[in-house]
Design a protein around this motif. Structure first.
Motif, PDB file in Angstrom:
ATOM      1  N   UNK A 175      10.417  -3.220  -3.526  1.00  0.00           N
ATOM      2  CA  UNK A 175      11.334  -2.093  -3.337  1.00  0.00           C
ATOM      3  C   UNK A 175      12.277  -1.951  -4.525  1.00  0.00           C
ATOM      4  N   UNK A 176      12.834  -3.067  -4.973  1.00  0.00           N
ATOM      5  CA  UNK A 176      13.743  -3.009  -6.123  1.00  0.00           C
ATOM      6  C   UNK A 176      13.018  -2.573  -7.384  1.00  0.00           C
ATOM      7  N   UNK A 177      11.750  -2.975  -7.514  1.00  0.00           N
ATOM      8  CA  UNK A 177      10.965  -2.552  -8.680  1.00  0.00           C
ATOM      9  C   UNK A 177      10.844  -1.036  -8.712  1.00  0.00           C
ATOM     10  N   UNK A 178      10.574  -0.432  -7.554  1.00  0.00           N
ATOM     11  CA  UNK A 178      10.438   1.031  -7.512  1.00  0.00           C
ATOM     12  C   UNK A 178      11.786   1.723  -7.754  1.00  0.00           C
ATOM     13  N   UNK A 179      12.855   1.143  -7.209  1.00  0.00           N
ATOM     14  CA  UNK A 179      14.175   1.776  -7.363  1.00  0.00           C
ATOM     15  C   UNK A 179      14.701   1.684  -8.788  1.00  0.00           C
ATOM     16  N   UNK A 180      14.314   0.640  -9.517  1.00  0.00           N
ATOM     17  CA  UNK A 180      14.853   0.409 -10.859  1.00  0.00           C
ATOM     18  C   UNK A 180      14.027   1.055 -11.969  1.00  0.00           C
ATOM     19  N   UNK A 181      12.993   1.792 -11.619  1.00  0.00           N
ATOM     20  CA  UNK A 181      12.209   2.461 -12.654  1.00  0.00           C
ATOM     21  C   UNK A 181      13.039   3.537 -13.345  1.00  0.00           C
ATOM     22  N   UNK A 182      12.888   3.623 -14.639  1.00  0.00           N
ATOM     23  CA  UNK A 182      13.637   4.637 -15.396  1.00  0.00           C
ATOM     24  C   UNK A 182      13.167   6.038 -15.013  1.00  0.00           C
ATOM     25  N   UNK A 183      11.860   6.187 -14.833  1.00  0.00           N
ATOM     26  CA  UNK A 183      11.288   7.476 -14.449  1.00  0.00           C
ATOM     27  C   UNK A 183      10.999   7.440 -12.954  1.00  0.00           C
ATOM     28  N   UNK A 184      11.803   8.092 -12.152  1.00  0.00           N
ATOM     29  CA  UNK A 184      11.644   8.048 -10.698  1.00  0.00           C
ATOM     30  C   UNK A 184      10.421   8.835 -10.224  1.00  0.00           C
ATOM     31  N   UNK A 185       9.858   9.675 -11.101  1.00  0.00           N
ATOM     32  CA  UNK A 185       8.627  10.386 -10.724  1.00  0.00           C
ATOM     33  C   UNK A 185       7.398   9.506 -10.880  1.00  0.00           C
ATOM     34  N   UNK A 234      -9.295  -6.801  -7.564  1.00  0.00           N
ATOM     35  CA  UNK A 234      -8.226  -7.151  -8.513  1.00  0.00           C
ATOM     36  C   UNK A 234      -7.007  -6.243  -8.383  1.00  0.00           C
ATOM     37  N   UNK A 235      -7.189  -5.052  -7.873  1.00  0.00           N
ATOM     38  CA  UNK A 235      -6.060  -4.132  -7.698  1.00  0.00           C
ATOM     39  C   UNK A 235      -5.526  -4.149  -6.271  1.00  0.00           C
ATOM     40  N   UNK A 236      -6.049  -5.009  -5.424  1.00  0.00           N
ATOM     41  CA  UNK A 236      -5.568  -5.074  -4.038  1.00  0.00           C
ATOM     42  C   UNK A 236      -4.308  -5.932  -3.960  1.00  0.00           C
ATOM     43  N   UNK A 237      -3.380  -5.533  -3.096  1.00  0.00           N
ATOM     44  CA  UNK A 237      -2.121  -6.269  -2.959  1.00  0.00           C
ATOM     45  C   UNK A 237      -2.354  -7.677  -2.430  1.00  0.00           C
ATOM     46  N   UNK A 255       4.867   6.910  -9.915  1.00  0.00           N
ATOM     47  CA  UNK A 255       4.435   6.427  -8.612  1.00  0.00           C
ATOM     48  C   UNK A 255       3.780   5.046  -8.667  1.00  0.00           C
ATOM     49  N   UNK A 256       3.878   4.368  -9.808  1.00  0.00           N
ATOM     50  CA  UNK A 256       3.261   3.052  -9.925  1.00  0.00           C
ATOM     51  C   UNK A 256       4.005   2.039  -9.068  1.00  0.00           C
ATOM     52  N   UNK A 257       3.317   0.950  -8.705  1.00  0.00           N
ATOM     53  CA  UNK A 257       3.941  -0.120  -7.942  1.00  0.00           C
ATOM     54  C   UNK A 257       3.495  -1.455  -8.517  1.00  0.00           C
ATOM     55  N   UNK A 258       3.732  -2.536  -7.778  1.00  0.00           N
ATOM     56  CA  UNK A 258       3.434  -3.866  -8.311  1.00  0.00           C
ATOM     57  C   UNK A 258       1.948  -4.064  -8.593  1.00  0.00           C
ATOM     58  N   UNK A 259       1.083  -3.331  -7.896  1.00  0.00           N
ATOM     59  CA  UNK A 259      -0.357  -3.499  -8.116  1.00  0.00           C
ATOM     60  C   UNK A 259      -0.791  -2.959  -9.472  1.00  0.00           C
ATOM     61  N   UNK A 260       0.055  -2.167 -10.121  1.00  0.00           N
ATOM     62  CA  UNK A 260      -0.283  -1.630 -11.445  1.00  0.00           C
ATOM     63  C   UNK A 260       0.152  -2.551 -12.578  1.00  0.00           C
ATOM     64  N   UNK A 261       0.840  -3.637 -12.247  1.00  0.00           N
ATOM     65  CA  UNK A 261       1.323  -4.560 -13.269  1.00  0.00           C
ATOM     66  C   UNK A 261       0.272  -5.614 -13.600  1.00  0.00           C
ATOM     67  N   UNK A 262       0.459  -6.280 -14.739  1.00  0.00           N
ATOM     68  CA  UNK A 262      -0.383  -7.428 -15.066  1.00  0.00           C
ATOM     69  C   UNK A 262       0.114  -8.640 -14.272  1.00  0.00           C
ATOM     70  N   UNK A 263      -0.698  -9.693 -14.248  1.00  0.00           N
ATOM     71  CA  UNK A 263      -0.285 -10.910 -13.545  1.00  0.00           C
ATOM     72  C   UNK A 263       1.010 -11.462 -14.134  1.00  0.00           C
ATOM     73  N   UNK A 264       1.139 -11.420 -15.457  1.00  0.00           N
ATOM     74  CA  UNK A 264       2.338 -11.939 -16.107  1.00  0.00           C
ATOM     75  C   UNK A 264       3.567 -11.101 -15.764  1.00  0.00           C
ATOM     76  N   UNK A 265       3.426  -9.779 -15.740  1.00  0.00           N
ATOM     77  CA  UNK A 265       4.554  -8.911 -15.389  1.00  0.00           C
ATOM     78  C   UNK A 265       4.970  -9.117 -13.933  1.00  0.00           C
TER      79      UNK A 265
END
Length: 283
Positions: free
Chosen positions: A142-152, A39-42, A154-164
């Motif tokens: 890439x845009x998801x990582x660049x637009x994070x408010x907290x640049x520290x 479930x957490x695999x890309x 390290x989460x990516x798309x695999x940490x989101x819910x299906x809806x997000x």
């Protein structure tokens, strides 16, 4: 609680009032080969996007009575479900894991052709790989990582819910133009196929280097026997035959079955360090 012999199980306590047996039951044994976690695999998450997008695409733009609708939805579902089943079967069989990953890959390739056919039959444009539209879909992570408010973070798309995750691709996957939807799904299929190709290569490498499940069980059994023999004398009632050492490198050997050649189907002793050492002993 009483044992069948009348003894009190609570006597076997670790001092905290809880039995040793119940304490051990809370400590799950480590499996010889891990499985699950799909479930957490890309690849699985991308396949979920593809399945959902295909379902709603067919519902909006195709005749529900068409046989093509069922074929496309089933192909999308097969891609997703076989990734999950491959992950669960990894603990018992590398060959089954590889077979299911290849089935998932083939299902998504079939779906890719269906979407390409949809565009071609209706004289709709298909995005080139380097087009601005295709790059925009590929660059969502890439845009998801660049637009994070907290640049520290390290989460990516695999940490989101299906809806997000769906919301990030919604500008294309919910577009009123069927060509935009179809092209976006094609981009996602290419991404999923790339990820599956990487998984297949990794699974093949692991199978070659570590062997199959049966071989690993035999090696684990051998290691257990060697540890036990160092602690105590071997149990003479154990029917397990004496395991020889490799005539080339001296390491313990593993019972294998010939897959080809004149001795196909026959068992033999092969070095546990295969493929680095190819020592063997015929039975």
């Amino acid at each position: 609680m009483r044992e069948p012999d009348g003894s009190d199980r609570s006597d076997r306590s670790d001092g905290s009032g809880k039995s040793e047996q119940s304490h051990q039951s809370r400590q799950p044994r480590k499996r010889l080969r891990p499985s699950g976690g799909y479930r957490t695999s890309a690849s699985f998450q991308t396949a979920t996007l593809i399945y959902d997008a295909t379902y709603w695409f067919c519902e909006k733009f195709l005749d529900p009575r068409s046989r093509l609708v069922d074929q496309m939805v089933q192909a999308a579902r097969s891609g997703r479900q076989n990734i999950a089943e491959a992950s669960r079967s990894a603990a018992a069989s590398s060959q089954t894991e590889l077979r299911l990953l290849n089935v998932a890959r083939a299902s998504l390739e079939e779906l890719l052709l269906d979407f390409e056919d949809f565009l071609r039959h209706r004289h709709l444009p298909q995005w080139s790989r380097d087009s601005r539209e295709a790059r925009a879909v590929r660059e969502v992570p890439l845009r998801f990582r660049e637009n994070r408010a907290d640049q520290s973070d390290q989460s990516d798309l695999t940490d989101l819910t299906d809806q997000q995750r769906w919301a990030l691709y919604a500008p294309w996957l919910e577009h009123e133009n069927p060509a935009v939807r179809a092209n976006a799904i094609i981009c996602l299929i290419h991404q999923a196929n790339y990820l599956l190709d990487q998984q297949i290569v990794a699974a093949e490498k692991q199978f070659i280097e570590a062997g199959g499940y049966s071989e690993q069980l035999a090696a684990a059994r051998l290691a257990f026997r060697q540890r036990r023999e160092r602690l105590d004398e071997a149990d003479p009632s154990d029917p397990t035959p004496c395991i020889p050492h490799c005539p080339r490198c001296g390491k313990a050997m593993v019972l294998r079955t010939a897959k080809s050649g004149p001795t196909v189907g026959r068992q033999f002793w092969g070095c546990s360090d295969y493929p680095r050492c190819k020592g063997h002993v015929q039975l």
